[in-house]
Design a protein around this motif. Sequence first.
Motif, PDB file in Angstrom:
ATOM      1  N   TRP A 173     -10.202   1.414  -5.524  1.00  0.00           N
ATOM      2  CA  TRP A 173      -9.080   2.317  -5.240  1.00  0.00           C
ATOM      3  C   TRP A 173      -7.922   2.008  -6.189  1.00  0.00           C
ATOM      4  O   TRP A 173      -7.699   0.841  -6.535  1.00  0.00           O
ATOM      5  N   VAL A 174      -7.216   3.032  -6.599  1.00  0.00           N
ATOM      6  CA  VAL A 174      -5.999   2.871  -7.402  1.00  0.00           C
ATOM      7  C   VAL A 174      -4.858   3.413  -6.538  1.00  0.00           C
ATOM      8  O   VAL A 174      -4.887   4.564  -6.120  1.00  0.00           O
ATOM      9  N   ASP A 175      -3.898   2.528  -6.244  1.00  0.00           N
ATOM     10  CA  ASP A 175      -2.871   2.843  -5.253  1.00  0.00           C
ATOM     11  C   ASP A 175      -1.473   2.575  -5.837  1.00  0.00           C
ATOM     12  O   ASP A 175      -1.151   1.432  -6.161  1.00  0.00           O
ATOM     13  N   PRO A 176      -0.647   3.605  -6.001  1.00  0.00           N
ATOM     14  CA  PRO A 176       0.687   3.361  -6.566  1.00  0.00           C
ATOM     15  C   PRO A 176       1.690   2.882  -5.511  1.00  0.00           C
ATOM     16  O   PRO A 176       1.776   3.465  -4.426  1.00  0.00           O
TER      17      PRO A 176
ATOM     18  N   LEU B 133      -2.780   7.997  -8.083  1.00  0.00           N
ATOM     19  CA  LEU B 133      -3.629   7.758  -6.913  1.00  0.00           C
ATOM     20  C   LEU B 133      -5.074   8.129  -7.255  1.00  0.00           C
ATOM     21  O   LEU B 133      -5.315   9.221  -7.753  1.00  0.00           O
ATOM     22  N   ALA B 134      -6.007   7.225  -7.003  1.00  0.00           N
ATOM     23  CA  ALA B 134      -7.412   7.544  -7.307  1.00  0.00           C
ATOM     24  C   ALA B 134      -8.368   6.717  -6.453  1.00  0.00           C
ATOM     25  O   ALA B 134      -8.049   5.604  -6.038  1.00  0.00           O
ATOM     26  N   GLU B 135      -9.517   7.301  -6.211  1.00  0.00           N
ATOM     27  CA  GLU B 135     -10.559   6.619  -5.442  1.00  0.00           C
ATOM     28  C   GLU B 135     -11.897   6.912  -6.106  1.00  0.00           C
ATOM     29  O   GLU B 135     -12.165   8.060  -6.477  1.00  0.00           O
TER      30      GLU B 135
ATOM     31  N   HIS C 175      -7.494   3.944   5.220  1.00  0.00           N
ATOM     32  CA  HIS C 175      -7.869   2.576   5.579  1.00  0.00           C
ATOM     33  C   HIS C 175      -6.766   1.549   5.281  1.00  0.00           C
ATOM     34  O   HIS C 175      -6.983   0.357   5.478  1.00  0.00           O
TER      35      HIS C 175
ATOM     36  N   GLN D 138       6.365   6.427  -5.385  1.00  0.00           N
ATOM     37  CA  GLN D 138       5.261   6.267  -4.427  1.00  0.00           C
ATOM     38  C   GLN D 138       4.770   7.605  -3.856  1.00  0.00           C
ATOM     39  O   GLN D 138       3.610   7.743  -3.505  1.00  0.00           O
TER      40      GLN D 138
ATOM     41  N   PHE E 206      -4.140   6.247   1.614  1.00  0.00           N
ATOM     42  CA  PHE E 206      -5.525   6.114   2.053  1.00  0.00           C
ATOM     43  C   PHE E 206      -5.540   5.750   3.544  1.00  0.00           C
ATOM     44  O   PHE E 206      -4.738   4.924   3.990  1.00  0.00           O
TER      45      PHE E 206
ATOM     46  N   TYR F  87       0.855  -1.193   0.000  1.00  0.00           N
ATOM     47  CA  TYR F  87       0.000   0.000   0.000  1.00  0.00           C
ATOM     48  C   TYR F  87       0.892   1.244   0.000  1.00  0.00           C
ATOM     49  O   TYR F  87       1.976   1.221   0.579  1.00  0.00           O
ATOM     50  N   SER F  88       0.408   2.305  -0.614  1.00  0.00           N
ATOM     51  CA  SER F  88       1.182   3.547  -0.610  1.00  0.00           C
ATOM     52  C   SER F  88       1.054   4.262   0.736  1.00  0.00           C
ATOM     53  O   SER F  88       1.887   5.096   1.081  1.00  0.00           O
TER      54      SER F  88
END
Lengths: 78, 130
Positions: free
Chosen positions: B84-87, B33-35, A51, B27, A49, A45-46
């Motif tokens: 979610w899009v997480d780099p 990064l997107a939600e 959560h 990172q 977020f 995870y980066s």
Amino acid sequence: MHDSEQDTFVQKNKNEQFCDLLDKIGIEAETKEIGTDEVEKGDYYSGSFTHSPIMVTNHGCIKLKNANIDVVQIIQKG
Amino acid sequence: MKDINPLPWGAQDRYQAHFIVKGNVDQSDDSFLAEAKLKTQGRFASKKVVYVEWIGGKIADILNKDDELAGMIQKLSYNDACIWVDPTKNGVRIHGKWKNDQELGISKEQFAVYDRIASHIKENLSSPPI
């Protein structure tokens, strides 16, 4: 009277079970040995977020063919 | 009988499948990064997604422009539409909500959504300044 359950069964881990699900929907997929893919070595995870969990368990990766997605990684919380 | 001294640690019955597009990503850069923020109609079992808006970095703007993707997401259930899009260092991860052992799965429609998001990521990973 017969028991409806079979005498033997093939024990599958989470990774193999998910790979079977992908096969069922027509996606060519192949499980990889745990710890062999580079994506398993870095952060999962980066942390951007709120959560995002701190502790996770890696269940390994599934390599996909003919898709924009390169691999699928199965993660368990805790 | 309930354990009176439950252990506060250990793996939980919560799983996630991360759909990863490999590539070297910074990172700290929030471009990838997107939600998905969803607008819904109805409650409980009849809850339906009526509008999808992506919030985040530049990839969110690209995803917002894809009307076909929005239509595909609206056809999913509310829980599946939360994306979610997480780099991360080795690639960009697309994932949904945590699911228990029984719920963890993938439908053809859900995979099509993830694959379409991945196509946008892939296009922009090869051209560094997005």
